[in-house]
Design a protein around this motif. Structure first.
Motif, PDB file in Angstrom:
ATOM      1  N   GLU A 186       6.797   7.589  -5.450  1.00  0.00           N
ATOM      2  CA  GLU A 186       6.498   8.938  -5.931  1.00  0.00           C
ATOM      3  C   GLU A 186       7.388   9.964  -5.227  1.00  0.00           C
TER       4      GLU A 186
ATOM      5  N   TRP B 268      -4.335   5.146   2.652  1.00  0.00           N
ATOM      6  CA  TRP B 268      -4.458   3.765   3.101  1.00  0.00           C
ATOM      7  C   TRP B 268      -5.190   3.636   4.429  1.00  0.00           C
TER       8      TRP B 268
ATOM      9  N   ILE C 298       0.841  -1.207   0.000  1.00  0.00           N
ATOM     10  CA  ILE C 298       0.000   0.000   0.000  1.00  0.00           C
ATOM     11  C   ILE C 298       0.871   1.250   0.000  1.00  0.00           C
ATOM     12  N   THR C 299       2.000   1.169   0.657  1.00  0.00           N
ATOM     13  CA  THR C 299       2.829   2.375   0.797  1.00  0.00           C
ATOM     14  C   THR C 299       3.797   2.550  -0.378  1.00  0.00           C
TER      15      THR C 299
ATOM     16  N   ASP D 134      -0.693   9.610   1.051  1.00  0.00           N
ATOM     17  CA  ASP D 134      -0.492   8.702   2.175  1.00  0.00           C
ATOM     18  C   ASP D 134      -0.135   9.524   3.401  1.00  0.00           C
TER      19      ASP D 134
ATOM     20  N   TRP E 233      -1.644   7.827  -9.778  1.00  0.00           N
ATOM     21  CA  TRP E 233      -2.890   7.139 -10.135  1.00  0.00           C
ATOM     22  C   TRP E 233      -3.459   7.801 -11.379  1.00  0.00           C
TER      23      TRP E 233
ATOM     24  N   PRO F  27       3.564   2.875  -3.754  1.00  0.00           N
ATOM     25  CA  PRO F  27       3.414   3.948  -4.742  1.00  0.00           C
ATOM     26  C   PRO F  27       3.854   5.311  -4.215  1.00  0.00           C
ATOM     27  N   SER F  28       3.482   5.619  -2.972  1.00  0.00           N
ATOM     28  CA  SER F  28       3.851   6.958  -2.491  1.00  0.00           C
ATOM     29  C   SER F  28       5.343   7.034  -2.168  1.00  0.00           C
ATOM     30  N   THR F  29       5.926   5.912  -1.732  1.00  0.00           N
ATOM     31  CA  THR F  29       7.373   5.900  -1.499  1.00  0.00           C
ATOM     32  C   THR F  29       8.097   6.165  -2.821  1.00  0.00           C
TER      33      THR F  29
END
Lengths: 499, 882
Positions: free
Chosen positions: A277, B303, A270-271, B299, A285, A273-275
């Motif tokens: 990015e 999530w 879950i984390t 985030d 997205w 994509p933002s890591t």
């Protein structure tokens, strides 16, 4: 080699603000403009151009590149200038490089400064900085993404900086870089300096090595600590293969092809994509594709690299994605399912060629006819027609094959849908075909398939269908001058027998 | 990148009409005591998110701020625990105690303690414990009523998310015979409730109650309200200065639905879209694309929202902490963001905060939308959500271990069930059965319902076998909720599935028999039980086998066939001896004592009853059973002494029972005992005092507390007037009983009182034959032999008084047959009467009468088993017919 091309829209935005600032009659509509985009997209170039453009206009400038000067000294400078009641343009580059503490300080200071009507702020950042904590800034902020250069601007640019490059090579440069200025520069320089020919396979290898080195490693991954670079580079390469992906697909890809980078649990993805990015600013997205996608030019480059350097892996990943998309299509319904089916076709077309591709595509469409509702089928058809990227990959032959298969099956499906929905179905088929330039063989397919259909119908139904079709303006347009003749040929037998 | 969840300001928008109406209603004490707010939009997929919860919250705040005489209590059926009537009652009590610290709800507290013992499984389920708790609350509230009236204080209950219990609102009341919402006989309790759907006036809970409820459909935001909301909450765009066309476009796309208006605000504030781009999305796709924008939230809020959509019952700091320490997530979210998240998450437009504890959850409609438009895209094969479910189970396991309050443990268990089912339907199904069976065994019906509701969410995923088992569970649940008709419908439907029935015939028959028993349809019940017995005879576990014989004993007792009843009880007792269930064993002994009493085997009856009393006393002393059971034994003892004509012992037993019932606050039993004490007084000839006792029984029993005692009281009062030959007065009472028995479908009582009524009418020379016919029809249908005997006796008396002796004896002989089946002492009494009648009729009719009796008796082959009638006839013939 520095030439400023295109960016007309961006400059217009700035012009409007500067004019208002100088006139002092009105408040600025856009007191803070932030340009954002991937490393090398041309942000700094644009900022420099802004400064040059207005230097002569009795404006004061405060310029800070936060990557070079990680402090908020510029605030004091701005304050002092504003005390003279002169319009000030404050330009802050590399906003993304600030640490959280400095960003908070900037937020705080900027909140106070921006109340001054003579201040105009231009920001640049790799990722969007929305200043959500500081509402006074957020309210005045205009975010503007910088896009790659369009084809015409590329030509203009390349003509100006390297007139010796042939149109053919320019074509390849655009194809490889997708108008991404940094990559264009690197590639052009490499071609000129190394006298490389992008049509030559060996030179292609050299070119891709240089592009990887100078664009990906030195620029895109510049903010990534060295111990992490290999990981990011591998993941960039892997995640460039799908046009869209979700968390599950991302996990499967990594676990299958980069297992050393797999995460401890599915939740942990879950984390990612933002890591990603945060580190590289190339992943987001995509609402159109309904999935994560990499910035087009960067994806293009990564994909090219994989294809040239590891062609077997390239094909294997695509084949893997064909299967994955098939599996996921079974798990979901509606538009999500259509997305998976479309991606399945895309990956097929990336890893297969010639007769094998034709056979697999035919099989894929046949399978869809058997398993999909008419609504889904229509949706797939519409989405396929709008998917230029997929059509490019399939090339003309493949695209025509798909369209003709879809159309044939449309008409076959006609017999399987409830009677009361048939008219609407035909309307939708014909409407969606109306503006399709690739439907040259529509008349033939239509006549052939419709003749088969009416053989299965009662004379009353045939007559009814005839009356529906004869009044169908869209069909009239599609069949053109042959309209009357085709309908007469199709319905001749059916109507005669019914009389 | 900064974390960017934006707190939404608390400013409430619009709804002026509703607020004005509410304020007026608060002032108008004559107004109906229930306000029911529902979605005005009728399309199913547009229900939810209309702003009901916001409105209720606003009402709640208004009351707190401005109406100090009103005590607001908020309950939300979204929370599993709040669906339990015990929790509802506890919250009322808590709120009242805060306002009136000197008030001690003594009875309620005592019952609550006992209930918790039952719920913890420390003592066996006590009959009607929830009803008794409700009655205790009625009593406790009555003590406060005067003061509340003096202070002009009201309790205002807010019930949100009613749609979750609308089909079975009985879970949220303590007394199943009462309707939801229960106001505990206090006119100081008022209600505001909200649900998605209009009240279903055909539902038994609402039938005929249109005048008790003010129904308020809640429309979406008007254009002005929607734009006002956007204007107040948007800080990125200047809403007022947007082109009218854009504003209209936004309004049309959201349709004024507050949940979408809120989401538009979130999306605009996060700069994910601009107002213009939002208006380019087609109306059909607007909702989906708006929700999908959550994928673009930063985030960790993104999530966190996803997690909340899956772990949807509750989400709080502990859970978040557990999540953030999950392998692969640990250390990824800096502490500062974590703290911010805790602050801002509950402030998002679509996040609901619990008003009681520090929990927050996604708005239920938003949960559906996020699952549909986000989770299915991100996690098509559910692997991430399964891991989240594992985490939730871990979290709930800790909570269950630590939690002292039983209702909360039930809630956590039901919530765990969702995640068990999500991970693996088969395992989840086993988990369901494990807890459901326990809940059913302890009569914890709200808990059973909560479990069932979670299971229902997986109805599409269970196998056919599981689906049918699930329906059978629903039938059991409905039986517990006293809805035998609905339960029977399910059983009959299940019976169509031959393959499934082959494997579950015993379960199905057993549950069907329970439905028929609840409906007093004994013949149907018996045939199910007989069929079930055949199956169970070969089963190693004899528990059900024993239960079936007990049920047969009960049926035959109700029919007045006491020998048969005794036979079945004995069979059950023999099996029960090996089952290690002392309480059930004692129950059986007591039942047998009762039947032996009817059989006039009074000494034996006394011994059985005393044995049962001893076991029950021991179990009570050991804390394994409620004292109520001791009281019940004492009552049975009283009945036996009554039959033995031992008035002193009888009275003493009843008083001892009465003291226990009074001590434990069991009004139901107290009412019944007043009737018994009344009968003692009748026996003593103290008719006026007897009437007083019967009246007291009636006063306590009314209002659904004890229908049986209510009916018995009226019947006994009627009979006192019969004894005083005050026929018209007796008619008034019997008519009341008939009406009441019809209302509550008490067919035995109906038939019995039709006969009493007919007899009294006959005395006044009024027509009664139709009543007798009806009584006989009912009695034949259900096998009420005693009543058929009584009918024959009454009809015989009627013709006897008209001197139509021949016809009279045709009925007397029928009566004699049925009464003989009932055995002593009834049979002896009737023979005595018959003897007297024979001696009184003119001699010329005597031979005919005797012949009629004998012919009948021989024809039916009754002569061998019941020779007493022959003896009488012989004696009369010998001495009178010469």
């Amino acid at each position: 080699m520095k030439l400023f091309v295109n960016r007309t829209a961006e400059l217009k935005l700035i012009d409007e603000a500067v004019t208002t600032l100088i006139e002092r009659q009105r408040l600025l509509r856009t007191p803070i403009i932030e340009f954002y985009g991937v490393q090398g997209i041309g942000k700094s170039m644009l900022l420099q151009n802004i400064q040059q453009r207005y230097t002569s206009k009795q404006l004061s400038f405060v310029w800070a590149d936060l990557a070079q000067e990680p402090d908020a000294k510029f605030v004091q400078d701005t304050r002092e200038l504003l005390e003279h009641h002169q319009p000030v343009i404050m330009i802050l580059d590399s906003l993304d490089t600030t640490n959280p503490a400095l960003l908070r300080e900037i937020e705080k200071e900027l909140s106070a400064l921006i109340e001054h009507s003579l201040l105009f702020v231009v920001l640049a950042s790799r990722s969007e900085q929305k200043f959500s904590r500081a509402r006074s800034i957020a309210r005045k902020l205009t975010l503007h993404p910088l896009q790659p250069l369009e084809r015409a601007s590329c030509d203009e640019y390349l003509n100006a900086v390297q007139p010796i490059i042939t149109a053919q090579v320019r074509e390849v440069i655009f194809e490889w870089t997708g108008g991404y200025p940094l990559a264009m520069n690197v590639m052009t320089d490499a071609i000129v300096a190394g006298q490389l020919n992008p049509a030559n396979e060996q030179d292609q290898q050299s070119l891709i090595t240089i592009l990887t080195e100078k664009v990906i490693q030195q620029k895109l991954l510049s903010a990534v600590i060295s111990s992490e670079r290999e990981r990011y580079q591998t993941l960039l390469s892997l995640l460039s293969v799908p046009r869209r992906f979700n968390l599950a697909l991302m996990q499967d890809l990594i676990e299958a092809y980069a297992p050393s980078y797999k995460l401890a649990s599915s939740i942990a993805y879950i984390t990612l994509p933002s890591t990603f990015e945060k580190a590289v600013s190339v992943l987001r997205w995509d609402m159109v594709r309904s999935g994560y996608g990499m910035d087009a030019p960067v994806r293009k480059l990564c994909l090219l690299k994989l294809k040239i350097e590891q062609p077997q892996l390239f094909s294997a990943v695509h084949r893997f994605l064909v299967e994955k998309n098939k599996t996921f299509a079974q798990e979901v319904s509606g538009s999500d399912r259509i997305h998976y089916l479309r991606e399945c076709l895309y990956h097929l077309s990336c890893c297969e060629r010639g007769d094998t591709l034709r056979t697999l595509v035919t099989e894929h469409i046949k399978q869809m006819v058997l398993s999909e509702s008419s609504e889904n089928f229509l949706r797939f058809y519409e989405e396929f027609r709008q998917d230029g990227d997929l059509q490019d990959t399939l090339e003309q032959d493949g695209t025509e094959l798909v369209l003709s298969l879809l159309l044939k099956n449309f008409i076959m499906m006609y017999t399987n849908i409830p009677r009361q929905l048939r008219s609407q179905f035909l309307q939708e088929v014909f409407l969606s075909s109306e503006n399709d330039p690739q439907m040259g063989n529509f008349s033939l397919i239509f006549e052939d398939e419709m003749s088969q259909i009416i053989l299965q119908e009662s004379s009353d139904e045939v007559r009814k269908l005839y009356h529906e079709l004869v009044q169908d303006e869209v069909l009239k347009t599609l069949l053109g001058q042959e309209f009357d003749a085709i309908l007469a040929r199709i319905f001749h037998t059916g109507l005669e027998e019914g009389e | 990148m900064s974390m960017s969840i934006e707190p939404i300001t608390e400013e409430f928008i619009g709804r002026n009409l509703e607020i004005a109406f509410f304020s007026q209603w608060l002032k108008d004490i004559e107004a109906p005591s229930i306000i029911y707010v529902h979605d005005e939009l009728e399309e199913l997929d547009k229900k939810g998110g209309i702003g009901k919860s916001w409105l209720l919250r606003k009402f709640y705040d208004l009351v707190k701020e401005r109406y100090t005489n009103t005590i607001p209590v908020m309950l939300d059926f979204f929370n599993v625990a709040d669906r339990d009537g015990v929790v509802v009652a506890e919250r009322i009590v808590e709120a009242l105690q805060q306002r009136y610290p000197q008030w001690e709800p003594e009875y309620f507290q005592r019952m609550l303690d006992e209930y918790h013992e039952v719920a913890r499984g420390r003592i066996a389920e006590t009959a009607n414990i929830r009803e008794r708790m409700g009655e205790a609350l009625v009593d406790d509230l009555r003590l406060l009523q005067l003061q509340m009236r003096e202070d002009n204080t009201y309790v205002l209950l807010f019930f949100d998310t009613f749609e979750l219990i609308e089909r079975n609102p009985v879970t949220a009341v303590l007394r199943p015979v009462h309707l939801f919402p229960d106001m505990y006989q206090s006119n100081r309790i008022r209600i505001v409730m909200a649900g998605r759907n209009v009240p279903d006036w055909s539902h038994p809970n609402w039938t005929g109650r249109e005048r008790e409820v003010v129904v308020r459909p809640l429309p979406p935001f008007s254009r002005e309200e929607a734009l006002q909301y956007l204007d107040v909450h948007s800080y990125v765009h200047d809403i007022k200065n947007l082109p009218a066309q854009t504003l209209q476009g936004l309004y049309e796309r959201t349709e004024g639905r507050p949940i979408l208006v809120g989401l538009v605000t979130d999306v605009l504030n996060k700069r994910i879209q601009t107002p213009d781009t939002l208006t380019t999305i087609s109306k059909q796709e607007f909702e989906a694309s708006l929700v999908e924008e959550i994928n673009e939230f930063d985030d960790p809020s993104r999530w966190a929202i996803f997690s909340m959509a899956h772990i949807y019952h509750r989400f709080n700091a502990d859970l978040l902490n557990l999540l953030m320490n999950r392998p692969g997530l640990k250390g990824l979210v800096p502490e500062i963001q974590y703290q911010e998240l805790l602050t801002v998450l509950p402030m998002l437009s679509f996040v609901r905060r619990s008003m009681v504890v520090d929990n927050f959850v996604l708005h239920d409609e938003m949960r559906r939308l996020v699952n549909k438009y986000c989770w299915e895209k991100q996690d098509p094969d559910k692997r991430i959500r399964r891991e989240l479910s594992e985490l939730a189970i871990e979290y709930y396991s800790q909570l269950i271990m630590q939690e002292q309050q039983e209702e909360m443990r039930h809630s956590y268990t039901a919530e765990t069930l969702f995640h068990q089912l999500f991970i693996n339907v088969d395992n989840g199904f086993r988990y369901f059965h494990q807890h459901f069976n326990r809940a059913v065994a302890s009569s914890l019906w709200p808990f059973a319902r909560a479990l069932f509701q979670e299971l229902q969410q997986f109805e599409q995923e269970v196998s056919h076998e599981q689906h049918q088992n699930m329906r059978l569970s629903e039938a059991r649940l409905l039986l517990g909720e006293i809805d035998p008709q609905a339960a029977l419908r399910i059983c009959l439907d299940l019976e169509q599935d031959r393959e499934w029935v082959d494997l579950h015939r015993s379960d199905l028959l057993y549950n069907r028999s329970q439905c028929y028993l609840q409906m007093n349809q004994f013949s149907e019940a018996e045939s199910c039980i007989q069929a079930c017995l055949e199956i169970e005879s070969t089963n190693k576990d004899k528990t059900r086998y024993a239960q079936l014989f007990t049920a047969l004993g009960y049926i035959y007792r109700r029919r007045g066939q006491y020998n048969e009843a005794l036979y079945f009880y004995e069979r059950s007792l023999r099996i029960q001896r090996n089952l290690d269930d002392e309480l059930t064993y004692a129950d059986l002994l007591n039942n047998m004592g009762n039947v032996l009493r009817y059989l006039n085997k009074l000494e034996e009856a006394l011994r059985y009853c005393k044995l049962a009393l001893r076991i029950r006393r021991d179990l009570y002393m050991q804390g394994k059973a409620s004292e109520l059971f001791v009281g019940l034994s004492l009552s049975t003892l009283g009945h036996i002494y009554h039959a033995l004509d031992e008035v002193i012992e009888e009275e003493s037993a009843y008083w001892n029972a009465f003291n226990i019932y009074n001590r434990i606050g069991d009004k139901r039993a107290v009412a019944g005992t007043y009737n018994c004490l009344g009968r003692v007084r009748v026996r003593k000839g103290e008719l006026e005092s007897a009437l007083e006792d019967f009246r007291q029984a009636y006063r306590i029993a009314i209002g659904g507390i004890n229908r049986e005692a209510e009916i018995e009281s009226l019947n006994q009062q009627g009979r006192v007037f019969v004894a005083q030959r005050m026929w018209q007065e007796s008619i008034d009472y019997f008519e009341q009983v008939v009406k009441l028995a019809r209302q509550v479908s008490q067919s035995f009582r109906l038939a019995e009182n039709l006969l009493y009524l007919a007899a009294s009418l006959e005395h006044l020379g009024q027509p009664s034959s139709e009543l007798i016919k009806e009584a006989k029809r009912i009695s034949r249908k259900h096998g009420y032999n005693g009543l058929l005997g009584k009918a024959g006796e009454i009809q015989g008396d009627m013709y006897y008084s008209k001197q139509e002796y021949q016809r009279a004896f045709k009925f007397y002989r029928i009566a004699c047959r049925y009464i003989a089946l009932r055995g002593s002492p009834e049979f002896e009494r009737f023979l005595r009467k018959l003897y007297d009648v024979l001696l009184e009729i003119p001699t010329s009719f005597l031979p005919g009468a005797v012949d009629s009796l004998l012919e009948y008796w021989f024809d039916l082959g009754m002569d061998k088993e019941y020779p007493q009638l022959l003896n009488i006839c012989r004696e009369v013939s010998e001495h009178m017919v010469l």
